[in-house]
Enzyme design. Structure first.
Site, short mmCIF file in Angstrom:
data_model
loop_
_atom_site.label_atom_id
_atom_site.label_comp_id
_atom_site.label_asym_id
_atom_site.label_seq_id
_atom_site.Cartn_x
_atom_site.Cartn_y
_atom_site.Cartn_z
CG HIS A 23 49.52 29.72 41.74
ND1 HIS A 23 49.54 29.90 40.38
CD2 HIS A 23 48.49 28.87 41.99
CE1 HIS A 23 48.57 29.21 39.83
NE2 HIS A 23 47.90 28.58 40.79
CG ASP A 66 57.70 35.99 42.17
OD1 ASP A 66 56.60 35.48 42.45
OD2 ASP A 66 57.82 37.06 41.55
O1 F6P Z 1 50.21 34.56 42.61
C1 F6P Z 1 49.97 34.83 43.93
C2 F6P Z 1 48.72 35.67 44.11
O2 F6P Z 1 48.39 35.82 45.45
C3 F6P Z 1 47.51 35.07 43.46
O3 F6P Z 1 46.88 34.13 44.25
C4 F6P Z 1 46.72 36.29 43.22
O4 F6P Z 1 45.77 36.17 42.23
C5 F6P Z 1 47.77 37.33 42.87
O5 F6P Z 1 48.89 36.96 43.60
C6 F6P Z 1 47.30 38.75 43.15
O6 F6P Z 1 47.04 38.97 44.51
P1 F6P Z 1 45.63 39.39 45.08
O7 F6P Z 1 44.64 38.38 44.64
O8 F6P Z 1 45.81 39.44 46.56
O9 F6P Z 1 45.33 40.73 44.49
#
Ligand code: F6P
Length: 487
Positions: free
Chosen positions: A156, A368
Site C-alpha cells: 500500500h 504517499d
Molecule cells: O496505508 C499504510 C498503513 O500503514 C496501513 O497499513 C495502516 O492500516 C495505516 O497506514 C494506519 O497505520 P497504523 O496501522 O500503523 O495505525
C-alpha cells in the site's frame, strides 16, 4: 469459487460510516464485503502477560480472525522494524530510519508466528492475499509450513528507489522474501519500476515483459508475476454519503464558523510523510502574498493521532502545533482563526460531508503510496459546484488524477500559487476537471482493483509455482506451531 483470505497487520474495527482508518483498512473492507471471505491479522491489543488466543467473529459475509500481540512483539515487529525502519525508508526518509537487528529478528519471528496461527484456518483452495510492509516475509513463512495455496501481496505504500532501499540493512532478505509470493501488486508504475530495478541491478534477477498481463520476475530461484494495481474508492457511495451529510450537524457547525469564507481542507494521519509543515507554510505564504484573502479563507486540517509512541511522530506533532500557533498568531483577527487544526479522528460520513463543503482539497504528502483522501475529496463534490483538488505529485493518486492542480510539496511558493488558483478557478473549469477525475475514479473503483488483482493471482501458473517453490515439509507445520511468538 475459492475463498478469499485477506491478511493484514491491522484488521480495522470497521462499522459502516464508522471512524475513518488508514487507506488500507477502508480499501480492503470495501473490497472484502462484496466477495465475502476471511480477514486475518492483529486485533490491535497488546498483552503484557498470558498467551494470545485467536478470536473468530462472523460479521455478515466476512469472518474476522484476530489475535493480540505480546508487548515485545509489538515493540520489535510493529513499532520497531515496521514503523521505525521500513516506513521511513519506503517514504524516502532515510534520515529518520532507525535500525536494530533485534527488531528485524522480531519482525521475522512475528511473521512466522502469525503464519502459524493462520495455517489451521486454511482450506486447500483458499486464495491468500497479504497486505502491506508489515508482512513481507509472510509467504515465506507460510511456504515453510507447507502451504501450497496461491499467495499474493499488495504494497500500500511506495516501493523506494534502489539507492534508498539499500539503506535498510536486510534489504536483500526482504526482496528475497517478496519473491516467495506468486503475485506482487504495487500502487503505481513508478513503484513497480523501482522494484524491477532492484531485481535486475541488485539481485541479479531478470524481468520478462513479453507475456500478456503482469511482468514475469525471475529471481532467487523463483518465478513470480508483478504489476501495478492502483487502489480505488467507490466514488458514487462517497458522493451519496457526502450529500446525505450536507444538512448534518458537522456541516452546519462548520458553515456557521466560516460565515461566508472559503474553506481549504486536509485530512491526514499525523505522519511526517504527509508534508504537513510545508503545507501550513504554503497557506501562510498565500496569506502573506495575497492580503485580499485574509479573513476570506480558512484552512481546516484534521490530523488524527497515529503511532504516538514513536519519537518521530511526537516531533512532528510538536512542530505542527508550533507552526499553527505561529501562523494563527501572525494573521488571526478577533473574528477569524486562519488555521483550524484538529488532532482527532472523525467518522468517514462526517469527513465526506465536510469535503463537499470545502472549496479546495489540499492533499500534499511528501510521499504517499496512493492517498485515498484525494480520491474521496473528489468523489464527495457537488457536480454542479465542485471544489478543486490541489495534489502532490508524490502521491500515487497523482498518476491518475490529472484534473487536479499538481504541486511539488516542498515548493512553498508553488503551493501558495496553486491554492490561489484553486480559490479563484471559474465554475466551468472546476466542472470540467471534476468530470474528468470522476470518469477515472468510476473506471478504476475498488472492485476493479480487487478483481484485477484476483484475476491475475488466479491465473498464476500452478505448475510453475510448484516447480519454483521450495516445497514445505509437512513436519515443519507442527514444529513451527509449537514455537511461541514470545520465544
Ligand atoms: O496505508 C499504510 C498503513 O500503514 C496501513 O497499513 C495502516 O492500516 C495505516 O497506514 C494506519 O497505520 P497504523 O496501522 O500503523 O495505525
Amino acid at each position: 469459487m475459492s475463498r478469499l483470505i485477506i491478511v493484514s497487520n491491522r484488521v480495522a474495527p470497521i462499522s459502516e460510516g464508522g471512524p475513518a482508518a488508514g487507506g488500507l483498512a477502508v480499501g480492503v473492507y470495501d473490497a472484502l464485503k462484496e466477495t465475502g471471505g476471511m480477514w486475518f491479522g492483529w486485533s490491535g491489543d497488546v498483552l503484557s502477560s498470558g498467551q494470545p488466543q485467536i478470536k473468530v467473529e462472523e460479521r455478515g459475509p466476512v469472518t474476522f480472525a484476530t489475535v493480540a500481540l505480546m508487548r515485545r512483539d509489538y515493540d520489535q515487529y510493529y513499532r520497531g522494524f515496521s514503523n521505525a525502519t521500513l516506513w521511513p525508508a519506503f517514504h524516502y526518509r532515510a534520515d529518520l530510519l532507525h535500525y536494530d537487528r533485534h527488531d528485524f529478528g522480531g519482525y521475522c519471528r512475528v511473521n512466522a508466528w502469525l503464519a502459524q496461527q493462520l495455517v489451521p484456518l486454511l482450506r486447500e483452495d483458499d486464495v491468500i492475499w497479504v497486505h502491506d510492509y508489515h508482512l513481507i516475509p509472510f509467504a515465506q513463512a507460510l511456504r515453510a509450513s507447507g502451504v501450497k495455496n496461491r499467495i499474493g501481496f499488495f504494497l500500500h505504500i511506495p516501493f523506494p528507489a534502489s539507492q534508498v532501499l539499500l539503506a535498510v540493512p536486510p534489504h536483500r532478505e526482504l526482496v528475497e522474501a517478496l519473491c516467495s509470493f506468486d503475485l506482487l501488486g504495487f500502487q503505481t508504475g513508478p513503484d513497480l519500476r523501482a522494484f524491477c530495478d532492484y531485481i535486475v541491478n541488485e539481485a541479479g534477477g531478470s524481468i520478462d515483459a513479453s507475456a500478456q498481463g503482469p511482468l514475469t520476475v525471475n529471481a532467487f530461484g523463483r518465478t513470480l508475476r508483478a504489476s501495478a494495481y492502483p487502489i480505488g474508492v467507490y466514488p458514487d457511495e462517497i458522493a451519496e454519503l457526502a450529500k446525505a451529510g450536507e444538512r448534518g450537524k458537522a456541516v452546519r457547525t462548520m458553515k456557521a464558523t466560516l460565515h461566508s469564507r472559503k474553506l481549504i481542507m486536509s485530512v491526514d494521519r499525523l505522519d511526517y510523510s504527509k508534508g504537513l509543515v510545508e503545507r501550513f507554510r504554503a497557506f501562510e505564504r498565500l496569506l502573506e502574498h495575497t492580503a485580499a484573502l485574509r479573513n476570506k479563507v480558512s484552512f481546516l486540517q484534521i490530523a488524527p493521532p497515529t503511532r504516538a509512541d514513536l519519537h518521530a511522530y511526537q516531533d512532528i506533532r510538536l512542530q505542527l502545533e508550533s507552526e499553527s500557533g505561529r501562523i494563527n498568531g501572525r494573521f488571526a483577527e478577533l473574528d477569524w482563526t486562519p488555521i483550524l487544526y484538529i488532532h482527532k479522528q472523525y467518522e468517514r460520513s462526517v469527513l465526506a460531508a465536510l469535503f463537499r463543503t470545502a472549496h479546495v482539497g489540499y492533499v500534499t504528502p511528501l510521499r504517499d503510496g496512493m492517498n485515498l483522501v484525494a480520491k474521496e475529496y473528489v468523489s464527495a463534490q457537488d457536480p454542479d459546484d465542485p471544489g478543486v483538488l490541489v495534489l502532490s505529485r508524490f502521491a500515487g493518486a497523482a498518476q491518475e488524477l490529472d484534473g487536479a492542480l499538481i504541486v511539488n510539496p516542498v515548493d512553498i511558493d508553488g503551493m501558495a500559487e496553486a491554492l490561489a488558483m484553486a480559490l479563484g478557478m471559474p465554475l466551468a473549469e472546476r466542472q470540467a476537471r471534476y468530470r474528468d477525475m470522476m470518469v477515472q475514479l468510476r473506471e478504476n473503483n475498488v472492485s476493479v482493483w480487487r478483481d484485477n488483482f484476483m484475476r491475475d493471482l488466479q491465473a498464476v501458473d500452478g505448475a510453475k509455482r510448484a516447480r519454483s517453490g521450495k516445497a514445505g515439509a509437512a513436519g515443519a507445520r507442527g514444529k513451527a506451531a509449537r514455537e511461541s511468538v514470545t520465544g
